[in-house]
Design a protein around this motif. Structure first.
Motif, PDB file in Angstrom:
ATOM      1  N   SER A  61      58.246   4.311  11.430  1.00 55.22           N
ATOM      2  CA  SER A  61      57.818   5.370  12.344  1.00 55.22           C
ATOM      3  C   SER A  61      58.644   5.323  13.624  1.00 55.22           C
ATOM      4  O   SER A  61      58.906   4.245  14.168  1.00 55.22           O
ATOM      5  CB  SER A  61      56.329   5.207  12.687  1.00 55.22           C
ATOM      6  OG  SER A  61      55.531   5.373  11.526  1.00 55.22           O
ATOM      7  N   TRP A  62      59.026   6.513  14.117  1.00 53.41           N
ATOM      8  CA  TRP A  62      59.858   6.645  15.304  1.00 53.41           C
ATOM      9  C   TRP A  62      59.242   7.669  16.245  1.00 53.41           C
ATOM     10  O   TRP A  62      58.529   8.569  15.812  1.00 53.41           O
ATOM     11  CB  TRP A  62      61.266   7.097  14.918  1.00 53.41           C
ATOM     12  CG  TRP A  62      61.966   6.183  13.964  1.00 53.41           C
ATOM     13  CD1 TRP A  62      61.859   6.181  12.602  1.00 53.41           C
ATOM     14  CD2 TRP A  62      62.862   5.123  14.298  1.00 53.41           C
ATOM     15  NE1 TRP A  62      62.645   5.190  12.063  1.00 53.41           N
ATOM     16  CE2 TRP A  62      63.271   4.527  13.077  1.00 53.41           C
ATOM     17  CE3 TRP A  62      63.364   4.624  15.510  1.00 53.41           C
ATOM     18  CZ2 TRP A  62      64.159   3.454  13.040  1.00 53.41           C
ATOM     19  CZ3 TRP A  62      64.253   3.560  15.466  1.00 53.41           C
ATOM     20  CH2 TRP A  62      64.641   2.985  14.250  1.00 53.41           C
ATOM     21  N   MET A  63      59.528   7.534  17.549  1.00 55.78           N
ATOM     22  CA  MET A  63      59.041   8.520  18.508  1.00 55.78           C
ATOM     23  C   MET A  63      60.156   8.903  19.474  1.00 55.78           C
ATOM     24  O   MET A  63      61.087   8.145  19.738  1.00 55.78           O
ATOM     25  CB  MET A  63      57.833   7.998  19.280  1.00 55.78           C
ATOM     26  CG  MET A  63      58.032   6.723  20.037  1.00 55.78           C
ATOM     27  SD  MET A  63      56.474   6.188  20.784  1.00 55.78           S
ATOM     28  CE  MET A  63      56.966   4.611  21.476  1.00 55.78           C
ATOM     29  N   THR A  64      60.053  10.119  19.997  1.00 53.38           N
ATOM     30  CA  THR A  64      61.076  10.677  20.865  1.00 53.38           C
ATOM     31  C   THR A  64      61.255   9.849  22.131  1.00 53.38           C
ATOM     32  O   THR A  64      60.282   9.440  22.758  1.00 53.38           O
ATOM     33  CB  THR A  64      60.696  12.101  21.294  1.00 53.38           C
ATOM     34  OG1 THR A  64      60.177  12.806  20.177  1.00 53.38           O
ATOM     35  CG2 THR A  64      61.896  12.833  21.876  1.00 53.38           C
ATOM     36  N   VAL A  65      62.511   9.635  22.519  1.00 62.91           N
ATOM     37  CA  VAL A  65      62.826   9.019  23.800  1.00 62.91           C
ATOM     38  C   VAL A  65      63.584  10.002  24.686  1.00 62.91           C
ATOM     39  O   VAL A  65      63.252  10.214  25.841  1.00 62.91           O
ATOM     40  CB  VAL A  65      63.659   7.730  23.610  1.00 62.91           C
ATOM     41  CG1 VAL A  65      64.081   7.158  24.955  1.00 62.91           C
ATOM     42  CG2 VAL A  65      62.859   6.699  22.829  1.00 62.91           C
ATOM     43  N   GLY A 159      62.191  -4.246  15.072  1.00 63.31           N
ATOM     44  CA  GLY A 159      60.976  -4.091  15.851  1.00 63.31           C
ATOM     45  C   GLY A 159      61.213  -3.524  17.231  1.00 63.31           C
ATOM     46  O   GLY A 159      60.275  -3.056  17.884  1.00 63.31           O
ATOM     47  N   SER A 160      62.458  -3.568  17.704  1.00 68.03           N
ATOM     48  CA  SER A 160      62.773  -3.035  19.037  1.00 68.03           C
ATOM     49  C   SER A 160      64.045  -2.192  18.974  1.00 68.03           C
ATOM     50  O   SER A 160      64.882  -2.246  19.864  1.00 68.03           O
ATOM     51  CB  SER A 160      62.929  -4.166  20.055  1.00 68.03           C
ATOM     52  OG  SER A 160      63.959  -5.062  19.658  1.00 68.03           O
ATOM     53  N   GLU A 161      64.167  -1.409  17.895  1.00 62.06           N
ATOM     54  CA  GLU A 161      65.378  -0.617  17.706  1.00 62.06           C
ATOM     55  C   GLU A 161      65.297   0.732  18.406  1.00 62.06           C
ATOM     56  O   GLU A 161      64.218   1.275  18.643  1.00 62.06           O
ATOM     57  CB  GLU A 161      65.644  -0.358  16.217  1.00 62.06           C
ATOM     58  CG  GLU A 161      65.818  -1.596  15.376  1.00 62.06           C
ATOM     59  CD  GLU A 161      64.600  -1.853  14.530  1.00 62.06           C
ATOM     60  OE1 GLU A 161      64.773  -2.124  13.333  1.00 62.06           O
ATOM     61  OE2 GLU A 161      63.480  -1.773  15.072  1.00 62.06           O
ATOM     62  N   VAL A 162      66.483   1.255  18.693  1.00 59.19           N
ATOM     63  CA  VAL A 162      66.644   2.630  19.157  1.00 59.19           C
ATOM     64  C   VAL A 162      67.544   3.337  18.150  1.00 59.19           C
ATOM     65  O   VAL A 162      68.616   2.841  17.799  1.00 59.19           O
ATOM     66  CB  VAL A 162      67.255   2.692  20.565  1.00 59.19           C
ATOM     67  CG1 VAL A 162      67.594   4.135  20.944  1.00 59.19           C
ATOM     68  CG2 VAL A 162      66.297   2.095  21.585  1.00 59.19           C
ATOM     69  N   LEU A 163      67.094   4.482  17.673  1.00 56.19           N
ATOM     70  CA  LEU A 163      67.836   5.289  16.712  1.00 56.19           C
ATOM     71  C   LEU A 163      68.520   6.427  17.451  1.00 56.19           C
ATOM     72  O   LEU A 163      67.876   7.211  18.138  1.00 56.19           O
ATOM     73  CB  LEU A 163      66.878   5.844  15.654  1.00 56.19           C
ATOM     74  CG  LEU A 163      67.421   6.921  14.707  1.00 56.19           C
ATOM     75  CD1 LEU A 163      68.559   6.372  13.859  1.00 56.19           C
ATOM     76  CD2 LEU A 163      66.291   7.463  13.829  1.00 56.19           C
ATOM     77  N   ALA A 175      67.626  10.465  20.946  1.00 54.28           N
ATOM     78  CA  ALA A 175      67.350   9.034  20.826  1.00 54.28           C
ATOM     79  C   ALA A 175      65.869   8.855  20.520  1.00 54.28           C
ATOM     80  O   ALA A 175      65.019   9.523  21.112  1.00 54.28           O
ATOM     81  CB  ALA A 175      67.723   8.301  22.112  1.00 54.28           C
ATOM     82  N   PHE A 176      65.569   7.938  19.599  1.00 52.83           N
ATOM     83  CA  PHE A 176      64.200   7.660  19.191  1.00 52.83           C
ATOM     84  C   PHE A 176      63.992   6.152  19.190  1.00 52.83           C
ATOM     85  O   PHE A 176      64.916   5.387  18.910  1.00 52.83           O
ATOM     86  CB  PHE A 176      63.922   8.210  17.789  1.00 52.83           C
ATOM     87  CG  PHE A 176      64.174   9.687  17.657  1.00 52.83           C
ATOM     88  CD1 PHE A 176      63.171  10.602  17.902  1.00 52.83           C
ATOM     89  CD2 PHE A 176      65.426  10.154  17.298  1.00 52.83           C
ATOM     90  CE1 PHE A 176      63.403  11.962  17.790  1.00 52.83           C
ATOM     91  CE2 PHE A 176      65.676  11.517  17.182  1.00 52.83           C
ATOM     92  CZ  PHE A 176      64.657  12.423  17.432  1.00 52.83           C
ATOM     93  N   ALA A 177      62.783   5.725  19.500  1.00 55.90           N
ATOM     94  CA  ALA A 177      62.437   4.304  19.499  1.00 55.90           C
ATOM     95  C   ALA A 177      61.496   4.022  18.334  1.00 55.90           C
ATOM     96  O   ALA A 177      60.648   4.850  17.991  1.00 55.90           O
ATOM     97  CB  ALA A 177      61.767   3.914  20.816  1.00 55.90           C
ATOM     98  N   ARG A 178      61.653   2.840  17.735  1.00 61.12           N
ATOM     99  CA  ARG A 178      60.736   2.462  16.659  1.00 61.12           C
ATOM    100  C   ARG A 178      59.367   2.173  17.257  1.00 61.12           C
ATOM    101  O   ARG A 178      59.209   1.281  18.080  1.00 61.12           O
ATOM    102  CB  ARG A 178      61.245   1.231  15.911  1.00 61.12           C
ATOM    103  CG  ARG A 178      60.358   0.867  14.711  1.00 61.12           C
ATOM    104  CD  ARG A 178      60.851  -0.372  14.001  1.00 61.12           C
ATOM    105  NE  ARG A 178      62.141  -0.199  13.364  1.00 61.12           N
ATOM    106  CZ  ARG A 178      62.333   0.386  12.180  1.00 61.12           C
ATOM    107  NH1 ARG A 178      61.304   0.885  11.520  1.00 61.12           N
ATOM    108  NH2 ARG A 178      63.547   0.488  11.666  1.00 61.12           N
ATOM    109  N   ALA A 179      58.374   2.960  16.853  1.00 62.65           N
ATOM    110  CA  ALA A 179      57.030   2.811  17.404  1.00 62.65           C
ATOM    111  C   ALA A 179      56.479   1.415  17.085  1.00 62.65           C
ATOM    112  O   ALA A 179      56.670   0.912  15.973  1.00 62.65           O
ATOM    113  CB  ALA A 179      56.116   3.885  16.820  1.00 62.65           C
ATOM    114  N   PRO A 180      55.838   0.753  18.090  1.00 54.88           N
ATOM    115  CA  PRO A 180      55.490   1.250  19.427  1.00 54.88           C
ATOM    116  C   PRO A 180      56.464   0.804  20.522  1.00 54.88           C
ATOM    117  O   PRO A 180      56.139   0.881  21.700  1.00 54.88           O
ATOM    118  CB  PRO A 180      54.123   0.607  19.652  1.00 54.88           C
ATOM    119  CG  PRO A 180      54.261  -0.732  18.988  1.00 54.88           C
ATOM    120  CD  PRO A 180      55.136  -0.501  17.770  1.00 54.88           C
TER     121      PRO A 180
END
Length: 230
Positions: A61-65, A159-163, A175-180
């Motif tokens: 799961s990813w969320m907008t950054v 666990g602390s990735e940025v896509l 850019a998206f961050a791996r939730a949470p």
């Protein structure tokens, strides 16, 4: 490229609504030739050789950054691996759209609250992934949305990735961050720098992480100055 619009359903992917490939007449436009006739530069004019991407790193799961050139409402999406049985079923259900879709290479499915689509690519070409969006015109009548591909890159430890996703035709990037997980502004600025992507705005407020609704993050295009509002 044809007329474009940006919608958060596909993370700022640049969409052309003027050309469709249908399963009935198999009409193919200049931008949707059979896959085996395309070079990597036909698919992605901005393609550059680089390290391979392990596509299993995209699952989760990813969320907008951050998004550019236009900000969009914050949203989450989920990526899962497709199974061999599912890919065989898709061949029967959808067909290959005159060779445009190679289901054996559609190893990932993207799921959002507004729908789903597939990613075509195995990551071996510097993270180049084609977006396979199939529309149902009528019952059993499907068409393939014509759109550009993207370059996907993952930064950080598990666990602390940025896509980072960059459109193959211009300055559209997200850019998206791996939730949470939520990156700091200096971390995100460094990732943009490593990606060779210039952030287009100075001091734009980023989307807020859902577990800290009162916190706001700011990204600066100047790497020497970073501010953070809490």
């Amino acid at each position: 490229m044809n007329n474009k619009c940006i919608i958060n359903f596909i993370f700022l992917y640049v969409i052309s609504f003027n050309s469709l490939v249908t399963t009935n007449n198999l009409t193919v436009t200049n931008n949707l030739k059979a896959t085996n006739n395309l070079t990597v530069y036909d698919i992605c004019p901005l393609y550059k050789k680089g390290p391979s991407l392990n596509i299993q790193d995209l699952v989760g799961s990813w969320m907008t950054v951050y998004t550019q050139p236009k900000p969009v409402d914050c949203f989450k999406f989920h990526i899962r691996a497709t199974t061999e049985l599912e890919r065989e079923q898709y061949i029967v259900k959808y067909g290959t759209f005159n060779g445009r879709v190679n289901w054996s290479n559609c190893l990932l499915q993207v799921e959002t609250p507004l729908g789903k689509h597939f990613l075509q690519g195995n990551g071996s070409q510097a993270g180049l992934m084609e977006n396979i969006i199939i529309l149902e015109e009528n019952a059993g009548d499907y068409s393939l949305q014509n759109q550009s591909a993207d370059i996907w890159t993952v930064f950080g430890r598990r666990g602390s990735e940025v896509l980072m996703i960059r459109d193959c035709y211009g300055d559209t990037a997200a850019a998206f961050a791996r939730a949470p997980y939520w990156p700091t502004a200096p971390e995100l600025s460094a990732i943009f720098h490593r990606s060779g992507i210039a952030a287009l705005t100075h001091g734009r407020l980023l989307c807020e992480p859902q577990d800290h609704p009162t916190k706001q993050h700011i990204i600066h295009t100047e790497h020497e100055q970073h501010k953070r509002n809490c």
